[in-house]
Each structure stands twice: as C-alpha cells, then as structure tokens.
Design an enzyme around this catalytic site. Structure first.
Site, PDB file in Angstrom:
ATOM      1  N   GLY A 157      28.975  24.142  84.462  1.00  0.00           N
ATOM      2  CA  GLY A 157      28.085  24.108  83.312  1.00  0.00           C
ATOM      3  C   GLY A 157      28.146  22.765  82.592  1.00  0.00           C
ATOM      4  O   GLY A 157      28.397  21.715  83.186  1.00  0.00           O
ATOM      5  N   SER A 158      27.947  22.805  81.284  1.00  0.00           N
ATOM      6  CA  SER A 158      27.760  21.568  80.510  1.00  0.00           C
ATOM      7  C   SER A 158      29.000  20.692  80.405  1.00  0.00           C
ATOM      8  O   SER A 158      28.896  19.547  79.950  1.00  0.00           O
ATOM      9  CB  SER A 158      27.266  21.916  79.102  1.00  0.00           C
ATOM     10  OG  SER A 158      25.982  22.499  79.163  1.00  0.00           O
ATOM     11  N   THR A 159      30.180  21.204  80.781  1.00  0.00           N
ATOM     12  CA  THR A 159      31.358  20.329  80.773  1.00  0.00           C
ATOM     13  C   THR A 159      31.202  19.173  81.761  1.00  0.00           C
ATOM     14  O   THR A 159      31.902  18.162  81.644  1.00  0.00           O
ATOM     15  CB  THR A 159      32.636  21.118  81.120  1.00  0.00           C
ATOM     16  OG1 THR A 159      32.435  21.833  82.348  1.00  0.00           O
ATOM     17  CG2 THR A 159      32.980  22.113  80.013  1.00  0.00           C
ATOM     18  N   LEU A 160      30.264  19.305  82.720  1.00  0.00           N
ATOM     19  CA  LEU A 160      30.048  18.227  83.687  1.00  0.00           C
ATOM     20  C   LEU A 160      29.185  17.107  83.103  1.00  0.00           C
ATOM     21  O   LEU A 160      29.169  15.991  83.634  1.00  0.00           O
ATOM     22  CB  LEU A 160      29.392  18.776  84.957  1.00  0.00           C
ATOM     23  CG  LEU A 160      29.471  17.857  86.183  1.00  0.00           C
ATOM     24  CD1 LEU A 160      30.878  17.881  86.769  1.00  0.00           C
ATOM     25  CD2 LEU A 160      28.457  18.273  87.247  1.00  0.00           C
ATOM     26  N   LYS A 161      28.453  17.369  82.012  1.00  0.00           N
ATOM     27  CA  LYS A 161      27.563  16.359  81.433  1.00  0.00           C
ATOM     28  C   LYS A 161      28.326  15.097  81.042  1.00  0.00           C
ATOM     29  O   LYS A 161      27.785  13.986  81.091  1.00  0.00           O
ATOM     30  CB  LYS A 161      26.846  16.937  80.218  1.00  0.00           C
ATOM     31  CG  LYS A 161      25.840  18.029  80.562  1.00  0.00           C
ATOM     32  CD  LYS A 161      25.238  18.647  79.313  1.00  0.00           C
ATOM     33  CE  LYS A 161      24.252  19.754  79.671  1.00  0.00           C
ATOM     34  NZ  LYS A 161      23.708  20.432  78.476  1.00  0.00           N
TER      35      LYS A 161
END
Length: 685
Positions: free
Chosen positions: A283-287
């Site tokens: 999810g958004s932790t990869l952004k």
C-alpha cells in the site's frame, strides 16, 4: 612300534605348538574380526546429544537453554516378567500397560526407549524399582523459559535434539556441539554393567548464540500486537523494530505466536516467521520510495507542484482515484503528496520517472530480492518483470501490484533513516565457543548507497509532514519527539484466487524516531482488521506511537522542542552555509513547520527550546516520568536515588540489584510502586 610312538608324540608336540602359537597370536596381536565380535557381544553404543548451547538476548538473558533430565530404556532380552513390568511402569510413566508391553515384548531386541525426558518425580520413583533390564540415561531437554517470546524466530528442536525451525535450525551445527557416544559394557549374558543404574558422559557444550534482540522491547512489541488484534478483530499482525543505524533486529514478531515448549503440537501457520517469509502488497508505505527514486534522479524537489486532477485521473481505460471520495485536490507539492498520501500525485511522479527507473530504484532499496538476514525463510517478495503497462506502473506507485515482506520494508526505511545506505539486517550478534572461550562478533554489512545524505535528509523532512496535524499519520506522533513515517492501507489479495478479498484490508505504518537523528525504525502491519476501523492511520499509527514512545524513553533519549533552524541544521549537517540553508528551508512543508510549532514537551519545563549544542549539555530529567535503571546498584544507592520521588519500594533477595519491576524505561506506575530483585555479588556466592 617304537618309531610309531615317536611319530605320534612328535605330531602331538607339533599340534600343541601350533595351538600355543595361535593362542599367542590371538592374545598378543590385534584381530579386527574378533574385535568386532567381542564388541558386538560385550558392548553396545548409544549416541546422545551434548548440552545444546544457549540462545540469549543482547543483555545475556536466556531465551533458550538445555536442562539435565533422564530417559528410561529397556533391554528386552534380559527383562523378565514383561507383563508384570509393564503394569508396574504404567502408573509411574502415565502410559498404558499395553503400550509399554508392545515395546518390550520382542525378546530379540537389545535396546528400546520406554520414555524420554522424565520429570524429577518420575526419575525418583523409577530408581526405587531396581528391575533388571531397565536402565536410565542422562540427557538434555530444550527449554524456552519465556514460552512464546520470540518463538517464531528462535524455532524449536525435535525429539533427538536437532533444530527443526528458526535459529535452532539455521545455527544447528554450532548449537549442537559434538554428539555423545556412550559405550555400555555387558557381561557374558548381555546384562549392562552400569554403576548406580545410570550412565552418562561429559562432553563440551554447544556454542552460545547472542542475539541483537532486546527481550523487554520484544515483550512490549508482542503485547501491543496482540492487543491491537483484539481491539480491531484482526486476523494477525506483524511488527519489526530495527536499529536505524545498523539494521540490527531489536524486536520482531508475528502475532499470534506459540509456546515453543509445545511447538510440535501447534499449527504450522502459527510457527511460521511471517515477518520474514510472507509477502503482501504494502500500500501507501511504498510511496516513500517512489518519491525517493524521483528525488535521486533529480526529477523532483520537495516543493515541486503536481496537478492532482481533483481526485480523478484517467490512465488508459482505467481511472485512478484517491483513497476517499472527499479527497479532491487541484494541486499538491511533492511534500503534500506524501503528507496526504495522494494516489494521483504519486502516479504522476512514477510516470515522470518511468518504469525502468522506478524498477531500478525499488530494486536498489531491496525490493524483489532477499534481505540477506541470518534467518531461514528469507523471501524475495514479488516484483513483476518489465515492461510495465501504464496502469501497472500507476498501481505499483501506490503499493499495489508488488509484494514485499515486513523485513524488506522496515530495512528500506532504515536506509532513509541512516542517511542513504542499505544495510543487511541481522539478528545474531555473536557466537561464543564454550571450549575455547573465543567469541565471533557479527557487524553491520553495508550493501550499497541508495540515496545521497542530502536526498535522504529531504525525504526524512517530508516524512515528518505525514505525522503533523493534517497528515495521514498524525496518530503516530510521540509527545516531545519529531516522528517521520508513512501510513499504508492496501486491499488484501485473495490467497485462494485472483483479485482482492471484498472488504478486507492490510493496515500498516512505517517510520522512525527521532526524525532528526533516528535511533529506531519501526514497522507494524495489521492483517484484515474487521472492527472499529481498517485505515492505517487509525489502526497502525497509534500502535507505532505506543512502541516508539516506549523505545525512546527506555533508551533514555531526551525529548526536545525543535525550531526550523535546528531541524534543518541537524538533518542536513552542521555547519552549512547561509546560502545552502536558505535553499533548503523551502523543503520544509507547511505541515512540518506546523508540527514544530505545536510539538509539546511533557518533561522539559516552560516549553524550553533547545539548539543542538544545548541538547548535548542538557540533562534528561526522566525520573518523574519513567522507571529509572537501578540495576547493578546497591540497595542503599538505589534508595538514595529514589528518596526524593516518594516511591513505594518492595525488596526481594540480597546483594546488588539485578532486576527492576516494571522494567527500566517503562512509564512510571501511577501508584509509584517498584519491586527490586537483589542477587549476591558473584564473588560472594
């Protein structure tokens, strides 16, 4: 006639001479065939394990050890009245008489185990029986005194003392040491010649393995993960705490866990170290890493503006939307894209970066490859090969269409925290040989530099905006400290088919503390929370806050209220020129500035604002807030230190203080009660 007598006598003399010569040869010279026959008739050999080496935490506290026990075996060939013996043994051993008789009824067998690893009570009762054909042998049983603490990492051993999972498996040879071969002598009738009914032999212990793990931190991590599972009715949860500078594993857990003393009765899914083996969409932790890769390629700066299309962006025949319908932004800076976790903004950054550069950037941060950790089951995760179509590129930019492990993600955040270097995570700190006393130390291994120190500092600054008021990770804040991190809420992949499970999500938070000089990297993931909320901001961020707060206060890190000047100087290096300072000040998002303005310090008086120089000279008045570390003090010294605190102290034992309950660094109990465990000094024992 006389000649016949002479011939007969001569023949007898020659014959006796040959017999005497042959006997002399057999007695004086070795004969391998006869030696084998003698050994087979008069000796039997039983192979036993030596004492398995202990596994201890970074402070030497035992996590796995071996204790001395006895095991019962029988020689059925010389065992009389087998049915009577079976009935006699059954109530002592807690076995059925039929089961015991089935083991000993074959009179042609010379050795059979009846029961292994007997309790002291059973051993004492068996010694009084004095039954011919029954004997006991000394062995070692593996014991895990903390039961489920770090159980998935430590693993467990089998009936014969061999490592089956975890560190017990990967370091099995070092832990085992040398096997014991006990020779049991027998008389001409095959009866064992053993003194006092016991046989044993001394042998060097296996090596002691010292871990980087802190048992207290591990306990808090497991407790908080279990409480979060209960609060949100989640399927399971994972958590990792790393040393930000070295990537040493300070705590790691997959909840629920299991009691390592009963490991083989537990379900395999409970025993698996999922934080290392299982891959999932982050999810958004990869952004964070999409933005870091674009920053590295000089495509963006923290204040670069993007048109975020009022929440709807068409990519081919697909439509990219923000996580919530009400999230409609026209323009956002890169810092704000991270702060508000904009899917469209991250997609556009990924498009500017391109699939080849993004794939290389993610690979450089360790995704799609093994971390190299010294634990079995280290997974590569999953990163699809090029080419990436536009829609896949968009999905990967906000953490879908790619699978990572919890350890991979935590270690990638450590690379940002430590200034841009990707290290190999490790959990074994040292191995000590008990025979020679030599200790082999394991140190940090740097794999590669993935960001310049300046770019890493810029990413750290942007991540502080996430935990500022208005950011998605505001619930991760810790009073008195600047926190950097990122929330994540991803749809859960259907494990039994294609697509996603309806209404199922993975909630996560990754970050580090203190943001200006990171000491701890913490990653938490909660799988499929079904009650109260499923957003990473509501489920995972508060969990991060609890763990981070405990970690920094237990470490004794002084909280400090920072100004913009101090933050920039600290993150970018000091001294820096005025010209560079001015250029870098624009990198501070308005959320970061607001957090600095509103950051509250519960300990320092009058909201004191400190510079970096002041911080090094200011004592940390933590005694009123957390439990002090009184270990290794005398009782008199401890009472003198506590005299001004109005504490209620309970004392156990005598000598120096070996343990404080609650643990040093934990919040001070509201009733101000402490228990001090004292033990005699080593030379006084």
């Amino acid at each position: 006639m006389k000649s016949r007598i002479v011939i007969l006598f001569s023949g007898l003399v020659v014959l006796w001479g040959i017999l005497i010569l042959r006997a002399s040869v057999l007695q004086v010279f070795p004969n391998e065939r006869l030696e084998v026959l003698k050994s087979r008739q008069f000796e039997t050999v039983i192979t036993l394990q030596s004492r398995r080496g202990a596994i201890v935490d970074r402070k030497g506290r035992e996590l796995a050890l071996s204790t001395k026990v006895y095991s019962l075996y029988a020689d059925p060939k010389i065992l009389d009245s087998k049915k009577w013996v079976s009935r006699k043994l059954a109530p002592i051993l807690g076995m059925s008489a039929e089961n015991i008789y089935g083991k000993i009824k074959d009179k042609n067998r010379r050795f059979i185990w009846i029961q292994r690893f007997l309790s002291e009570e059973k051993t004492a009762q068996l010694k009084t029986l004095n039954i011919k054909g029954l004997q006991m042998v000394e062995e070692f049983k593996r014991v895990y005194p903390n039961e489920n603490l770090l159980s998935q990492v430590i693993g467990f051993v089998g009936q014969e003392g061999q490592g089956l999972e975890g560190l017990e498996l990967s370091f099995d040879q070092a832990l085992q040491g040398n096997k014991k071969k006990v020779t049991v002598r027998r008389d001409a009738r095959g009866r064992p010649l053993i003194a006092d009914g016991l046989m044993f032999a001394e042998n060097p212990d296996g090596a002691e393995i010292k871990l980087t793990v802190d048992a207290d931190l591990q306990h808090v991590l497991q407790t908080e993960l279990n409480q979060t599972i209960s609060e949100f009715d989640a399927d399971n949860a994972m958590g990792i705490i790393l040393d930000a500078k070295t990537s040493a594993v300070l705590a790691i857990s997959s909840a629920p866990s299991f009691d390592a003393n009963r490991a083989q009765k537990m379900k395999p899914e409970l025993r698996r170290n999922r934080a290392v083996t299982d891959a999932f969409e982050p999810g958004s932790t990869l952004k964070t890493f999409v933005i870091a890769a674009a920053l590295r390629e000089k495509i963006i700066q923290p204040n670069t503006k993007y048109n975020t299309e009022n929440g709807v962006f068409k990519v081919g025949d697909r439509v990219i939307r923000e996580a919530e319908i009400h999230e409609k932004w026209q323009n956002l800076s890169v810092s704000d894209i991270l702060t508000y976790s904009s899917n469209i903004g991250t997609t556009k950054i990924a498009f500017d970066l391109g699939p080849e550069s993004l794939k290389k950037g993610l690979s450089d941060f360790g995704f799609g490859q093994k971390t190299g950790v010294d634990l079995p089951g280290d997974s590569r995760g999953l990163m699809q090969p090029l080419p990436w179509r536009p829609h896949l590129l968009a999905n990967i930019s906000f953490g879908h269409g790619i699978a990572v492990t919890a350890l991979q993600l935590a270690n990638a955040y450590a690379a940002i925290a430590n200034g841009g270097v990707l290290n190999t995570p490790y959990i074994v700190q040292a191995i000590r040989d008990p025979e020679t006393g030599e200790t082999k130390e394991f140190e940090t291994k740097a794999q590669r530099r993935v960001l310049s120190p300046e770019d890493a500092a810029s990413v750290r600054m942007m991540l502080t905006g996430v935990t500022a008021p208005g950011g998605t990770g505001v619930n991760a804040k810790v009073d008195g400290f600047l926190v950097a991190g990122k929330t994540g809420t991803a749809q859960k992949v259907n494990p039994k088919g294609v697509g996603y499970l309806e209404g199922a999500y993975v909630s996560s938070f990754a970050g580090f503390i203190p943001a200006t000089d990171p000491k701890f990297v913490i990653y938490v993931m909660i799988d499929h929370p079904k009650k109260n909320s499923y957003y990473g901001s509501q489920v995972a961020a508060p969990l991060f806050s609890k763990l981070a707060s405990y970690a920094v206060r237990r470490e004794g890190i002084a909280p400090v209220l920072l100004t913009e000047k101090n933050f920039i100087d600290k993150t970018l290096g000091d001294p820096i020129s005025r010209k560079k300072k001015k250029k870098r000040e624009i990198a501070l998002s308005k959320e970061t500035k607001l957090q600095m303005k509103n950051l509250k310090d519960p300990i320092l008086p009058s909201q004191q604002i400190l510079t970096a120089t002041d911080l090094a000279q200011t004592p940390y008045p933590e005694m009123d807030e957390v439990v002090p570390d009184l270990t290794h003090m005398s009782l008199r010294e401890a009472l003198r230190q506590l005299s001004s605190q109005n504490m209620q102290v309970k004392v156990r034992g005598s000598g120096l203080i070996s343990e404080v309950i609650p643990a040093p660094g934990s919040p001070m109990p509201s009733n101000k009660r402490l228990t001090l465990i004292l033990k005699p000094e080593p030379d006084a024992q």
